[in-house]
Design an enzyme around this catalytic site. Sequence first.
Site, short mmCIF file in Angstrom:
data_model
loop_
_atom_site.label_atom_id
_atom_site.label_comp_id
_atom_site.label_asym_id
_atom_site.label_seq_id
_atom_site.Cartn_x
_atom_site.Cartn_y
_atom_site.Cartn_z
N GLN A 205 34.63 40.36 32.32
CA GLN A 205 35.49 39.18 32.22
C GLN A 205 34.71 37.90 32.50
O GLN A 205 35.26 36.81 32.36
CB GLN A 205 36.62 39.27 33.25
N PHE A 236 41.74 43.87 34.18
CA PHE A 236 42.69 43.61 35.28
C PHE A 236 42.02 43.01 36.52
O PHE A 236 42.55 43.14 37.62
CB PHE A 236 43.44 44.88 35.67
N GLU A 240 35.53 41.30 36.80
CA GLU A 240 35.22 39.89 37.03
C GLU A 240 33.88 39.73 37.73
O GLU A 240 32.99 39.03 37.24
CB GLU A 240 36.32 39.22 37.86
N ARG A 318 44.77 33.46 48.78
CA ARG A 318 45.96 33.51 47.91
C ARG A 318 47.12 34.20 48.62
O ARG A 318 48.29 33.86 48.43
CB ARG A 318 45.63 34.23 46.61
N ARG A 350 44.70 42.00 39.25
CA ARG A 350 45.85 41.27 38.71
C ARG A 350 46.83 40.85 39.81
O ARG A 350 47.46 41.66 40.46
CB ARG A 350 46.57 42.17 37.70
N PHE A 352 45.70 38.96 42.47
CA PHE A 352 44.67 38.33 43.29
C PHE A 352 45.17 37.97 44.69
O PHE A 352 45.05 36.85 45.16
CB PHE A 352 44.18 37.07 42.57
N THR A 449 41.76 28.35 42.65
CA THR A 449 41.76 27.54 43.87
C THR A 449 40.39 26.93 44.13
O THR A 449 40.27 26.06 44.99
CB THR A 449 42.18 28.40 45.08
N GLU A 720 49.56 37.40 35.08
CA GLU A 720 49.73 37.97 36.40
C GLU A 720 51.15 37.88 36.99
O GLU A 720 51.59 38.82 37.67
CB GLU A 720 48.75 37.30 37.38
#
Length: 781
Positions: A205, A236, A240, A318, A350, A352, A449, A720
Amino acid sequence: MSNETPYTQVRVSQAHDSACQQVAGAALYIDDIPEPRGTLQVYVAQSPHAHARILQCELDDVAHQPGVAAVVTLEDIPGVVDVSCIHAGDEPVFAQGTVQFLGQPIYAVAAETLDAARLATQHARIEYEPLPAVLTVEQAMAQQSFVLPPRKIKRGDPDTALQGAKHRLQGSLRTGGQDHFYLESHISLAVPEDDGGMLIYCSTQNPSEVQSLCARVLDLPDAAVKVQVRRMGGAFGGKETQPAQLAIIAALVACKTGRPAKVRLDRDDDMRMTGKRHAFVIDYDIGFDDQGLIEGVRFVQKVRCGYTADLSGAVADRGVLHCDNSYYLANVAVESYRCRTNTVSDTAFRGFGIPQGVMGIERAMLDIAQHLGLDPLEVRRRNLYGPGRDQTHYGQTLSNMILPEIIDQLVEESRYDERRQAVQAFNQTHRYLKKGIALTPVMMGISFTRLHLNQGGAFINIYKDGSIALNHGGTEMGQGLFIKVAQIVAHELGVGVEKVRITATTTEKVPNTSATASSAGSDLNGMAARDAALKLKGRLSEVACRHFGAEAEAIVFQDGHVQAGEQRISFEKLVGLAYLERTSLSATGFFKTPDIHFDNDTFHGHPFLYFAYGAAVSEVLVDTLTGEYRVERVDILHDVGRSLNPAIDIGQIEGGFIQGMGWLTSEELHWDDKGRLRTHAPSTYKIPSVGNRPDVMNVKLMENPAFRSATPYHSKAVGEPPLMLAVSVYQALLEAASEVVPRPAMDAPITPERVLLAKPMAGAKQACAKGLGREEAATLL
């Protein structure tokens, strides 16, 4: 005449660009690419201990096994040995003196076949000195073992509010991890180039991060490393940050041998070696009045992070940001502990960290309702953000907050009130079968963020025959990003989407891209592509003005033609004229999210461009004698602004909900006391199957024409937020169990075993709705 193109290509359903190829098995993934001549197969040797010191590592016999071309270790790295994504220095390519989790890469073997590489590792002579391992959140908290410093935030005076509240409850909830279980496991193919560069095909990703980290390890400039990915078989969040290590190992082999090299993990190795959703332990202390209005709340969130930081800081943040879900908390304190354990480093998944944060407040909402004898939906409604109660605990003031309207519409269309009465009647007449029904909302902030990540780039070529090639920084993992961005380009240029050729994501064309994550793929890349398309449209308009002898305001791009009044020419002919006039037919586009800011030190600001809203009603049936249950019906109403592609968005909502339901009901990760992951295959790790889909599942998009923001045609993210709607299933199961056990303590996932063994949460005082005493109630489950 207005020169705005009618919405014929966006805000309409279009098939996924790869749908036909995927159904026919013709879509190419990295493992389908014909291997270059001489490609080596790489096996990554893993630690058999959760925590141990490496006393000796003798690999000479490995190197001399049949078919082995190379053994790669830390000593073969020409650059830095670190592959950490943010906190440099905490994640080596291979274990460096000490192993930190069972499954950690020790070295890699490259051979003519994968079997030969795997067999060769049996000849390694490695001596370990086992060390004490920290495997649980409780052990980490006891030893103050953290990957990052704890974070503590507060608004108002929660201690005074709690002490003065008429009603006060405490509770604790554990949410388990979750494996990404993508269809395509981690894979990278590295091909050395004759100029000293490296081409890497990687299922990721985040191509730019793979490029940067590979270049750093190989001691090359970023421009010498090219990373390409056309599509992934699911991701998902699991692709990343974690693909970089495996891409680097492939590149190291290619660099050492001068031959192409492929790293391809099988399912068991993938599950052992790669990170999961973060498990949370959430303690809550909540005070409220007779109406269920929250007066003060304190959360303690303990996060299992694994052995390195990875993205745990942002994930835990988060969880703190979304501990409110959609409720106004005037007096709130949150403590967040980022626990270091000798397990694989957990990573993006997904949602996070948001689903875990939401779980705490929603469990507290049910506690309040049952303590007061109220419908939980009424308690939720009373605590929603609203006029005069519209600022979050981190300082962002809400706009376009439409949850009350969503809930009202969903209540009416799902017949919630009528069905709740039917559930209560059913429970009064059935001793062992119990039903539960719950409606829960979701409010998710959309943006990274980390401010610098909120940027996107795109690149469009129009060729002299009128064909269009589109490239952007987003990656396609099955979510439909590519077709959405192609629709945007087609709309602006007034052609059919079939005229836009979608090309593979590559760091050669669009540099310095952000990961396709945080539900921002369509926003960032769609706006960047629109920027590029508008530049090209402007240049073509100038050509059209000269051709028609018209003013720019009269030029319209529509239905594959360009016209001014009664004059009309095909798009292809106009492009041909532009080429003859030496007009540039190539353009880059760029977008950076406006109006966002956040002070990470004070945890205050305006971190999100907007919020996505939704709500779901779930109804379940539980057999209290066996613990088995089924989800009978789900109704979803979700806000996507003005949908770019309703069919794709509904598919994302359905998939996100089912994945969230799997996290909360069946997907249980289990490590033994040696740190071995015992659930590392489909035989032991249970994702939802077609038989787990609710018997009735109604999904509807909420029309939200009032939404106006810097997004493509006022659409909203959809990747998400729907996952959190599955919290309604968890709540419905709790309500069903509450018919027998007062205030049941059931961690997630709520497996049938957990239902069967449910006990009252510490401090539960009220009898269950059936009127049984606590001891008798507990024995029925």
